[in-house]
Design an enzyme around this catalytic site. Structure first.
Site, PDB file in Angstrom:
ATOM      1  N   ARG A  20       0.828  -1.215   0.000  1.00  0.00           N
ATOM      2  CA  ARG A  20       0.000   0.000   0.000  1.00  0.00           C
ATOM      3  C   ARG A  20       0.859   1.261   0.000  1.00  0.00           C
ATOM      4  O   ARG A  20       0.548   2.229  -0.686  1.00  0.00           O
ATOM      5  CB  ARG A  20      -0.952   0.008   1.197  1.00  0.00           C
ATOM      6  CG  ARG A  20      -2.053  -1.042   1.093  1.00  0.00           C
ATOM      7  CD  ARG A  20      -2.924  -1.077   2.310  1.00  0.00           C
ATOM      8  NE  ARG A  20      -2.086  -1.418   3.462  1.00  0.00           N
ATOM      9  CZ  ARG A  20      -2.419  -1.209   4.725  1.00  0.00           C
ATOM     10  NH1 ARG A  20      -3.581  -0.658   5.024  1.00  0.00           N
ATOM     11  NH2 ARG A  20      -1.621  -1.562   5.698  1.00  0.00           N
ATOM     12  N   ASN A  38      -6.322  -2.871   2.088  1.00  0.00           N
ATOM     13  CA  ASN A  38      -6.286  -4.327   2.203  1.00  0.00           C
ATOM     14  C   ASN A  38      -7.706  -4.851   2.321  1.00  0.00           C
ATOM     15  O   ASN A  38      -8.550  -4.235   2.975  1.00  0.00           O
ATOM     16  CB  ASN A  38      -5.507  -4.755   3.456  1.00  0.00           C
ATOM     17  CG  ASN A  38      -4.012  -4.582   3.312  1.00  0.00           C
ATOM     18  OD1 ASN A  38      -3.488  -4.456   2.219  1.00  0.00           O
ATOM     19  ND2 ASN A  38      -3.320  -4.572   4.431  1.00  0.00           N
TER      20      ASN A  38
END
EC number: 3.6.1.7
Length: 93
Positions: A20, A38
């Site tokens: 990320r 996520n």
């Protein structure tokens, strides 16, 4: 240049490897706004809005795996999907 949208779902070894955070840096490089988060199934979902050329470059970078520790199995791409307009690219926790 026209702005385009995409939702990407990235599967593989993509959680717990800085995916990320590196995606956010790639998004800044290509002037992408949107989000990355996520998912409970171990995948990562990306919502992206950008000029058409920049979005294509961003998607290519994601397919290659922005994080050195990740292993991409597949990137599902939903071009033209409805994505919330944002000024920045943010990690959703």
């Amino acid at each position: 240049m026209a702005r385009d949208t995409a939702i990407l779902r990235v599967t593989g070894f993509v959680q717990g490897v800085g995916f990320r955070y590196t995606t956010k840096h790639v998004a800044y490089k290509y002037d992408i706004s949107g989000t990355v988060k996520n998912l409970d199934d171990g995948s990562v979902e990306i919502h992206a809005i950008a000029e058409e050329d920049n979005l294509a470059k961003f998607i290519d970078a994601i397919k290659k795996g922005p994080s050195p520790g990740c292993r991409i199995e597949h990137v599902y791409i939903y071009k033209g999907a409805p994505v919330e307009e944002r000024k920045t690219f943010d990690i959703i926790y």
